[in-house]
Design an enzyme around this catalytic site. Structure first.
Site, mmCIF file in Angstrom:
data_model
loop_
_atom_site.group_PDB
_atom_site.id
_atom_site.type_symbol
_atom_site.label_atom_id
_atom_site.label_comp_id
_atom_site.label_asym_id
_atom_site.label_seq_id
_atom_site.Cartn_x
_atom_site.Cartn_y
_atom_site.Cartn_z
ATOM 1 N N GLY A 244 22.728 -8.225 21.474
ATOM 2 C CA GLY A 244 23.434 -9.494 21.461
ATOM 3 C C GLY A 244 23.613 -9.970 20.032
ATOM 4 N N HIS B 288 19.944 -19.467 19.913
ATOM 5 C CA HIS B 288 20.585 -19.424 18.585
ATOM 6 C C HIS B 288 21.586 -20.566 18.433
ATOM 7 C CE1 HIS B 288 19.227 -15.941 16.364
ATOM 8 N NE2 HIS B 288 19.430 -15.115 17.370
ATOM 9 N N HIS C 290 17.967 -15.891 24.650
ATOM 10 C CA HIS C 290 17.832 -15.705 23.200
ATOM 11 C C HIS C 290 19.103 -16.155 22.475
ATOM 12 C CE1 HIS C 290 16.392 -13.267 19.619
ATOM 13 N NE2 HIS C 290 17.683 -13.337 19.360
ATOM 14 N N GLU C 291 20.273 -15.755 23.002
ATOM 15 C CA GLU C 291 21.536 -16.104 22.331
ATOM 16 C C GLU C 291 21.818 -17.602 22.450
ATOM 17 O OE1 GLU C 291 22.292 -13.946 20.428
ATOM 18 O OE2 GLU C 291 21.500 -12.177 21.436
ATOM 19 N N GLN D 74 24.523 -16.281 13.516
ATOM 20 C CA GLN D 74 23.952 -15.135 12.800
ATOM 21 C C GLN D 74 24.946 -14.504 11.818
ATOM 22 O OE1 GLN D 74 22.377 -13.199 16.615
ATOM 23 N NE2 GLN D 74 20.789 -12.724 15.108
ATOM 24 N N CYS E 87 14.815 -9.979 16.659
ATOM 25 C CA CYS E 87 16.037 -10.704 16.317
ATOM 26 C C CYS E 87 16.617 -10.116 15.043
ATOM 27 C CB CYS E 87 15.734 -12.187 16.121
ATOM 28 S SG CYS E 87 17.219 -13.145 15.736
ATOM 29 N N LEU E 88 17.920 -9.900 15.059
ATOM 30 C CA LEU E 88 18.587 -9.331 13.881
ATOM 31 C C LEU E 88 18.485 -10.261 12.676
ATOM 32 C CD1 LEU E 88 21.795 -7.977 15.653
ATOM 33 C CD2 LEU E 88 19.866 -6.615 14.805
HETATM 34 O O1 GNR Z 1 19.117 -6.747 19.553
HETATM 35 C C1 GNR Z 1 18.360 -7.593 20.009
HETATM 36 N N1 GNR Z 1 17.391 -7.210 20.833
HETATM 37 C C2 GNR Z 1 16.616 -8.076 21.540
HETATM 38 C C3 GNR Z 1 15.483 -7.592 22.136
HETATM 39 C C4 GNR Z 1 14.688 -8.411 22.850
HETATM 40 C C5 GNR Z 1 15.007 -9.729 22.973
HETATM 41 C C6 GNR Z 1 16.126 -10.246 22.380
HETATM 42 C C7 GNR Z 1 16.941 -9.422 21.671
HETATM 43 S S1 GNR Z 1 18.372 -10.051 20.957
HETATM 44 C C8 GNR Z 1 18.489 -9.005 19.587
HETATM 45 C C9 GNR Z 1 19.767 -9.248 18.816
HETATM 46 C C10 GNR Z 1 19.779 -10.655 18.279
HETATM 47 O O2 GNR Z 1 19.109 -11.042 17.371
HETATM 48 N N2 GNR Z 1 20.552 -11.489 18.912
HETATM 49 O O3 GNR Z 1 20.601 -12.768 18.560
HETATM 50 NI NI NI Z 2 18.673 -13.141 17.564
#
Ligand code: GNR
Ligand code: NI
Length: 167
Positions: free
Chosen positions: A46, A137, A133-134, A51, A91-92
């Site tokens: 995601g 953000h 998670h998204e 980001q 998270c990236l």
């Molecule tokens: O690539 C991603 N992997 C992930 C793994 C477990 C829980 C959430 C994520 S999201 C992350 C990419 C990201 O930072 N998205 O905002």
């Molecule tokens: Ni993230």
């Protein structure tokens, strides 16, 4: 198409609430295509617009193994949350770090697509986790915000070390 630079903790755009999308124009479609390309390039499941330093309520997701089922959620809202579980997160924008965070087991989200049409999506497992998670953000919240201050500090140190190694 373009790969956009990903910003890291503690870039201010990651810590503020993103603005709703009101204009569903061709610039939005281009941005979404660029976000797909950036997500695939970074091997993420995601990616949220903050980001890539854009404070808008847009995220892209692809949890498929073959990396060929992308979709976007614009102005998303969680309608229903069910159950609780601890899930491993990364998270990236906090690269090189992972930890467990409390999440709902199952969520139903209402969002708009790139044409402004409303749809609902229900997810469990990775999809549920990724949606939450998204959407976090877009609220200016990172997974490390769920952890104790001590753990957070540790992970930030770890991220800084990781980024130094990458250069
Ligand atoms: O690539 C991603 N992997 C992930 C793994 C477990 C829980 C959430 C994520 S999201 C992350 C990419 C990201 O930072 N998205 O905002
Ligand atoms: Ni993230």
């Amino acid at each position: 198409m373009a790969i956009l630079p990903i910003v890291y903790y503690s870039h201010p755009v990651l810590h503020k609430k993103a603005d709703p999308v009101t204009l569903f124009d061709s610039a939005l479609k281009t941005l979404i295509q660029d976000m797909y390309e950036t997500m695939y390039h970074a091997n993420g499941v995601g990616l949220a617009a903050p980001q890539v330093a854009i404070a808008k309520r847009i995220a892209v997701i692809d949890i498929s193994e073959q990396r060929n089922k992308p979709f976007c959620i614009i102005n998303p809202e969680i309608l229903v949350k069910e159950g609780n579980e601890l899930m491993e997160a990364g998270c990236l924008s906090v690269p090189g770090t992972y930890d467990k965070v409390p999440r709902a087991l199952k969520v139903t989200v209402r969002a708009q697509n790139e044409s402004g049409e409303f749809f609902e999506i229900t997810g469990e497992g990775l999809l549920s986790h990724c949606l939450q998670h998204e959407i976090d953000h877009l609220e200016g919240k990172l997974y490390i915000d769920y952890l104790s201050p001590l753990k957070r500090r540790l992970l930030i140190k770890k991220m800084q070390k990781h980024l130094r190694r990458e250069k």
